[in-house]
Design a protein around this motif. Structure first.
Motif, PDB file in Angstrom:
ATOM      1  N   TYR A 171      -8.985  12.503 -28.362  1.00 56.12           N
ATOM      2  CA  TYR A 171      -9.278  13.717 -27.612  1.00 56.12           C
ATOM      3  C   TYR A 171     -10.758  13.771 -27.218  1.00 56.12           C
ATOM      4  O   TYR A 171     -11.098  14.061 -26.070  1.00 56.12           O
ATOM      5  N   ARG A 220      -3.258  22.770 -23.926  1.00 58.36           N
ATOM      6  CA  ARG A 220      -3.935  24.037 -24.222  1.00 58.36           C
ATOM      7  C   ARG A 220      -5.452  23.941 -24.214  1.00 58.36           C
ATOM      8  O   ARG A 220      -6.125  24.923 -23.896  1.00 58.36           O
ATOM      9  N   ARG A 221      -5.995  22.794 -24.591  1.00 59.50           N
ATOM     10  CA  ARG A 221      -7.446  22.680 -24.754  1.00 59.50           C
ATOM     11  C   ARG A 221      -8.153  21.858 -23.681  1.00 59.50           C
ATOM     12  O   ARG A 221      -9.359  21.984 -23.518  1.00 59.50           O
ATOM     13  N   ARG A 240     -10.763  15.540 -19.040  1.00 57.35           N
ATOM     14  CA  ARG A 240     -10.415  16.822 -19.631  1.00 57.35           C
ATOM     15  C   ARG A 240     -11.354  17.914 -19.125  1.00 57.35           C
ATOM     16  O   ARG A 240     -12.492  17.650 -18.758  1.00 57.35           O
ATOM     17  N   GLN A 282     -14.368  22.862 -22.456  1.00 60.69           N
ATOM     18  CA  GLN A 282     -14.325  24.279 -22.820  1.00 60.69           C
ATOM     19  C   GLN A 282     -15.702  24.729 -23.250  1.00 60.69           C
ATOM     20  O   GLN A 282     -16.388  24.036 -23.980  1.00 60.69           O
ATOM     21  N   TYR A 331      -3.209  24.172 -32.804  1.00 62.37           N
ATOM     22  CA  TYR A 331      -3.463  23.644 -31.462  1.00 62.37           C
ATOM     23  C   TYR A 331      -4.953  23.517 -31.159  1.00 62.37           C
ATOM     24  O   TYR A 331      -5.344  23.449 -30.004  1.00 62.37           O
ATOM     25  N   SER A 332      -5.769  23.469 -32.196  1.00 61.39           N
ATOM     26  CA  SER A 332      -7.200  23.258 -31.989  1.00 61.39           C
ATOM     27  C   SER A 332      -7.491  21.757 -31.993  1.00 61.39           C
ATOM     28  O   SER A 332      -6.689  20.952 -32.481  1.00 61.39           O
ATOM     29  N   VAL A 333      -8.648  21.404 -31.463  1.00 54.74           N
ATOM     30  CA  VAL A 333      -9.067  20.002 -31.500  1.00 54.74           C
ATOM     31  C   VAL A 333      -9.231  19.555 -32.952  1.00 54.74           C
ATOM     32  O   VAL A 333      -8.832  18.449 -33.306  1.00 54.74           O
ATOM     33  N   VAL A 370      -1.801  20.074 -27.560  1.00 57.86           N
ATOM     34  CA  VAL A 370      -3.235  20.334 -27.727  1.00 57.86           C
ATOM     35  C   VAL A 370      -3.963  19.979 -26.427  1.00 57.86           C
ATOM     36  O   VAL A 370      -4.839  20.715 -25.971  1.00 57.86           O
TER      37      VAL A 370
END
Length: 142
Positions: free
Chosen positions: A130, A77-78, A136, A139, A35-37, A74
């Motif tokens: 993404y 979550r991100r 978005r 992070q 689930y990471s970029v 993803v």
């Protein structure tokens, strides 16, 4: 195709669907779907493999839906997105039952983006999608 058509809230089950898909896919293969970029590059690679296998879209519809669910998760979550059920107009426009809503209110179609990667190819990178995504949450690096 997805198992969601004609049911109530599809968005409510997408997290569980994505997790189940990842479990099934990774139990036989050592794929870094965390689930990471960065893992979106793996999704690009997997979709390219489906393309090279000369499979028609109908034969791989389940895999494309699962990969789209993963991409959406993803984003959840991100990037701060939430799963949403598309209304009738959005379903007609996007060709999918669900998508994600970003913190700024924009709606995106990760399931359709995976289909685009399958149909168009490298120009439709999911990792680039993404990285260029409007709305978005950014992070902070720890």
């Amino acid at each position: 195709m997805s198992g969601y058509e004609g049911q109530g809230s599809a968005a409510g089950g997408m997290r569980r669907y994505a997790a189940g898909f990842v479990t099934r896919l990774t139990e036989r293969n050592r794929l870094p779907l965390d689930y990471s970029v960065a893992s979106l590059r793996v999704v690009d690679f997997l979709v390219d493999g489906l393309r090279k296998g000369a499979a028609d879209r109908e034969r791989v519809a389940g895999a494309l839906f699962g990969l789209g669910a993963y991409v959406g998760e993803v984003l959840v979550r991100r990037a701060g997105a939430v799963w949403v059920d598309f209304d009738a107009e959005q379903r007609a426009y996007f060709g999918q039952p669900v998508g994600v809503r970003m913190p700024d209110g924009r709606v995106w179609n990760p399931l359709g983006k995976v289909v685009n990667r399958f149909e168009v190819g490298r120009e439709e990178s999911l990792q680039t999608f993404y990285l260029l995504l409007h709305g978005r949450v950014r992070q902070e690096v720890a």
